[in-house]
Design an enzyme around this catalytic site. Structure first.
Site, short mmCIF file in Angstrom:
data_model
loop_
_atom_site.label_atom_id
_atom_site.label_comp_id
_atom_site.label_asym_id
_atom_site.label_seq_id
_atom_site.Cartn_x
_atom_site.Cartn_y
_atom_site.Cartn_z
N LYS A 154 5.57 21.72 115.23
CA LYS A 154 6.48 20.53 115.83
C LYS A 154 5.15 19.55 116.32
CE LYS A 154 8.40 23.60 118.37
NZ LYS A 154 9.84 23.41 118.81
N ARG A 155 5.48 18.42 116.85
CA ARG A 155 4.45 17.57 117.31
C ARG A 155 3.92 18.19 118.48
NH1 ARG A 155 4.28 11.90 115.43
NH2 ARG A 155 2.81 11.82 117.11
N THR A 209 15.42 20.64 117.13
CA THR A 209 16.54 20.73 115.84
C THR A 209 15.75 21.92 114.92
OG1 THR A 209 15.02 18.69 114.86
CG2 THR A 209 17.38 18.59 115.82
N HIS A 241 17.46 10.62 124.12
CA HIS A 241 16.79 11.91 123.50
C HIS A 241 15.75 12.49 124.31
CE1 HIS A 241 18.13 11.37 119.29
NE2 HIS A 241 18.48 10.02 119.72
N LYS A 246 5.74 20.59 124.97
CA LYS A 246 5.95 21.92 124.23
C LYS A 246 5.37 23.22 124.11
CE LYS A 246 7.88 18.44 120.65
NZ LYS A 246 9.28 18.71 120.48
N LYS A 265 17.10 25.19 112.47
CA LYS A 265 16.51 25.42 111.18
C LYS A 265 15.78 26.59 110.89
CE LYS A 265 15.59 20.54 110.64
NZ LYS A 265 15.11 19.13 110.90
#
Ligand code: H2P
Ligand code: PLP
Length: 834
Positions: free
Chosen positions: A567-568, A678, A374, A573, A682
């Site tokens: 998100k985290r 992911t 991942h 990110k 969504k």
């Protein structure tokens, strides 16, 4: 199944099969029965919490009947099963999902209304099952939904943490972690005190030679901890199939405290053994994309893997087949390297306990396992120190050395004299201390290795696992692009949109075959359809605005553009780039005259996500977001033109509310760092557009929905290495707009500048590893394009409809079917409607 029930019990069994509620009245009777008997309360003091409990129990009763039937069907079919081993399952709430998958939400809604409750309030009572950090754990949860919905014989195996991911509170702009004790009342789990396994740790190994000259190794001594099974039913959508998620909980082997110590006054130590044993499954490690190498974590991994394999092997043995048939009956998927010890444990069972030859055993092992990677981030790749292994799992370390020896011999045959190749691929890293590389072990022990999006699967083949492609050939490496379950992420999270779609596709079948979404594209010019489409988005935004008001006290205008990044929190990110962009926008607005300002597109920048408790930089990012919000949201010059919101405690149930309310969401990782993502899927499935980099699944989303429907920006993955090299050895200057942002922070515009210097110097002084400055200009320009596009509301709605219509590919059903065909070699089990 029926024929297998012994005669004396069959009559009662048959009667029982038809029990459970069938309609509203039946449902109400069940709820009242559970309130009055199971909960021992009376209907006079039945509050929402009690109504939730009783309603859940009524549904659980139904599920458990189907669960039993499903298990029996699978046992009788005696076909191959798949076992999904994941240290994380981020399930969220169960009740709403169960009602919808069973198809009885309307019945429950009407029944609860008659009893005086609003179904929404009852659903809200449930505590999220938050046994995961982020995307990896939520993916596992979506996979369970698809496996059941597609009628695969499948089990999930995980740990039953007493504390899931911590609850996040924001106090004075800082993250504070609060324990998440979620098990107070959990109607969705069944303790199986009859299913326990003894798990051994520590001790030593003795070897002897038997009569045939074969060496027999025995692992002795040490301590034993008990694993107790807790089962969670997983209902399939529109099918009776109800699969099992088995979670293990740790318990002291004796199960009792030491009475002698207690009597002699040694109170603390009298319970020490018990507490030490229970610690193993006590808490989920709150790190995402980071490996910390803590002993307790390795203990968790072995505890869970050993219990699961014992269970799997026991089930296989009941079929009385030959061992060589094991891989025809069992597929085990390793979700990341966390369960890699399973490879060694199965080899140990086969060689040490069952007496198979090494070669035969190893063939079985490698044909059984598949491994999903991942991440390519080096700090996330698991390694365990050899001395720690030696101490905790002495026999496993020997087996790892043997596995490595045979593996390296085979490599040497293929690449004679290439010492460096041997050192690079070795399972043991020759460092001080020596380390076991879990990813190498997982690759060597599996027949397939997959990445989670096309770019990511290509990257692992050309970077971290390059040598293994040469050793094993390219066919061992494959891609399965992630997916999401449309049941939870469309039907449940956005019921009005789901209903509008079904009114055009003619049925709810798109929830089983998401490619049917394509049908709605015919209606993209239909006035009434477009109007309703826009109204649904607006209503979802109103709902989120209310939540924002309630939790932060800030009023936001639902007509503004809602720009969301949830998100985290992680430097890769790049939430820091987002907040720097927000500051840039604020400074721009401040520099304009009131007249000019009015031309600006109003925006609400919404953030959410947890930082790992030890991740200092991530916490600083959260603090800056809150500090900027405190200034901007109270600036009279700015008003509704810009609001900055940090939503506390992002989790699955919040995601279900936030995602349907976004106009724009941000997936802006440094190219090549986000394996897939992911939540990007969504958001698009719920009619929001994306601003993003060419990274992870963003690339495939673009391919499916069309370039005109996504706002891409920034450098490409293939260029990142050169740019980084240039930061260090070439000329490096920070983007001029970003310099102004830094100046504003350093002037104290958002409070004490020292609080934020880490973020600034990472970009300015420490090589800007995540390319924030390099991508900043392109990011700002693209945000301007977003503003412009949003002002053309009609154009925006067209993009939104087209995007949703083209998202069929991203269902986790497609994804699971790819695993089933390409990796597990397993087919669905036919289910006759009962
Ligand atoms: C990770 C990756 C994501 C990926 C997800 C599921 C580890 O999730 O980083 O890119 O989509 O697994 O495969 P997360 O970042 O949320 O911890
Ligand atoms: N955390 C939660 C609570 C989620 O629901 C999701 C995905 O929906 C994620 C994390 C993963 O988000 P992303 O793919 O943006 O990293």
């Amino acid at each position: 199944v029926e024929a297998s029930i012994p005669e004396p019990q069959r009559k009662a069994w048959l009667a029982h099969q038809t029990s459970g509620f069938k309609d509203k009245d039946g449902f109400e009777t069940e709820v009242v029965r559970h309130v009055e008997t199971t909960l021992a309360r009376s209907m006079y003091n039945c509050d929402e919490q009690a109504a939730y409990s009783a309603c859940s129990l009524a549904f659980r009763d139904r599920l458990i009947l189907e669960w039993n039937r499903t298990q029996q069907r699978q046992t009788f079919a005696d076909s191959k099963r798949v076992y999904y081993l994941s240290l994380e399952f981020l399930m969220g709430r169960a009740l709403d999902n169960a009602m919808l998958n069973i198809g009885q939400k309307d019945v429950a809604k009407a029944g609860l209304a008659e009893l005086g409750f609003r179904i929404e309030d009852v659903i809200e009572q449930e505590h999220d099952a938050a046994l995961g950090n982020g995307g990896l754990g939520r993916l596992a949860a979506c996979f369970l939904d698809s496996l059941a919905s597609l009628n695969y014989s499948a089990w999930g195996y995980g740990l039953r943490y007493r504390y899931g991911i911590f609850k996040q509170e924001i106090i004075d702009g800082y993250q504070v972690e609060v324990p998440d004790y979620w098990l107070d009342f959990n109607p969705w789990e069944f303790p199986r005190h009859d299913v326990t396994v003894d798990i051994q740790f520590y001790g030593h190994v003795t070897k002897r030679t038997d009569d045939n000259g074969k060496t027999i190794a025995t692992w002795e001594g040490g301590e034993i901890v008990k694993a107790v099974a807790y089962d969670v039913p997983i209902p399939g959508y529109a099918t009776p199939s109800t699969n099992n998620l088995r979670l293990w909980s740790s318990k002291a082997a004796s199960g009792e405290f030491d009475f002698q110590k207690f009597n002699s006054g040694d109170y603390e130590n009298s319970v020490a053994d018990q507490q030490r044993a229970e610690t193993i499954s006590a808490v989920l490690y709150p790190n995402d994309n980071l490996d910390r190498g803590k002993e307790l974590r390795l203990k968790q991994q072995y505890f869970w893997v050993a219990a699961s394999l014992y269970d799997i092997v026991r089930r296989f043995k009941k079929s009385r087949r030959a061992w060589k048939e094991f891989p025809d009956q069992v597929a085990i998927q390793l979700n990341d390297t966390h369960p890699t010890l399973a490879v060694v444990e199965l080899q140990r069972i086969l060689v040490d306990l069952e007496g198979l030859d090494w070669e035969e055993a190893w063939n079985i092992v490698t044909n059984t396992f598949g491994y999903t990677n991942h991440t390519v981030l080096p700090e996330a790749l698991e390694k365990w120190s050899v001395p720690l292994f030696q101490h905790l799992l002495p026999r496993h370390l020997q087996l790892i050395y043997d596995i490595n020896l045979f593996f390296l011999q085979s490599v040497e045959r293929k690449f004679p004299k290439d010492r460096e190749m041997l050192a690079r691929v070795s399972i043991i890293e020759e460092s001080q201390p020596k380390m076991v590389r879990m990813a190498h072990l997982a690759i060597v022990g599996s027949h397939k290795v997959n990445g989670v999006a096309e770019l990511h699967s290509d990257l692992i083949k050309t970077t971290i696992f390059k040598d293994f492609v040469e050793v094993f050939g390219p066919d061992k490496f494959t891609n399965v692009t992630n997916g999401i379950t449309p049941r939870r992420w469309l039907h449940q999270a956005n019921p009005r949109l789901s209903e509008l779609i079904s009114s055009k596709t003619g049925s709810q079948n798109f929830l089983k075959d998401l490619t049917e979404l394509a049908k709605i594209e015919h209606y993209k010019d239909d006035k009434a359809f477009r109007k309703e489409w826009a109204e649904i988005k607006y209503a979802n935004k109103v709902r989120l605005a209310k939540h924002i008001k309630k939790t932060t006290g800030v009023d936001v205008n639902p007509s503004a553009l809602f720009d969301v990044q949830v998100k985290r929190i992680h430097e890769y990110k790049r939430q820091q780039m987002n907040i720097f962009g927000v500051i840039h926008r604020y400074l721009t607005l401040k520099s304009l005259s009131p007249e000019e300002r009015k031309k600006f597109q109003p925006r609400v920048s919404i953030f959410g996500g947890k930082a790992a408790p030890g991740y200092w930089m991530a916490k600083q990012i959260i603090h800056l977001i809150n500090a900027v919000g405190a200034v901007v949201n109270n600036d009279k010059d700015i008003g509704d033109l810009l609001k900055v919101i940090f939503l506390e405690d992002y989790n699955v149930s919040k995601a279900e509310m936030i995602i349907p309310a976004s106009d724009l969401s941000e997936h802006i990782s440094t190219a090549g760092t986000e394996a897939s993502g992911t939540s990007n899927m969504k958001f698009v499935l719920n009619g929001g557009l994306i601003i993003g980099t060419c990274d992870g699944a963003n690339i495939e989303i673009t391919r499916e929905i069309g370039e005109q429907n996504i706002f891409l920006f920034g450098n490409l993955a293939e260029d990142v290495e050169d740019i980084r090299h240039n930061h260090t050895y070439g000329s490096y200057t920070v983007d001029p707009d970003l310099v102004k942002v830094f100046e504003a922070i350093e002037k104290g515009t958002f409070g004490e500048p020292n609080d934020f210097m880490g973020m600034i110097s990472a970009v300015r002084d420490h090589g800007d590893f995540y390319l924030v400055s390099d991508d900043f200009h392109s990011y700002i320009e693209t945000q301007e394009l977003v503003d412009k596009a949003y002002r053309d509301q009609e154009g925006w709605i067209t993009k939104s409809i087209e995007s949703v219509a083209r998202m069929g590919f991203f269902s986790s059903d497609r994804c699971i079917n790819e695993y089933a065909e390409g990796i597990w070699n397993i087919e669905p089990l036919a289910v006759k409607d009962q």
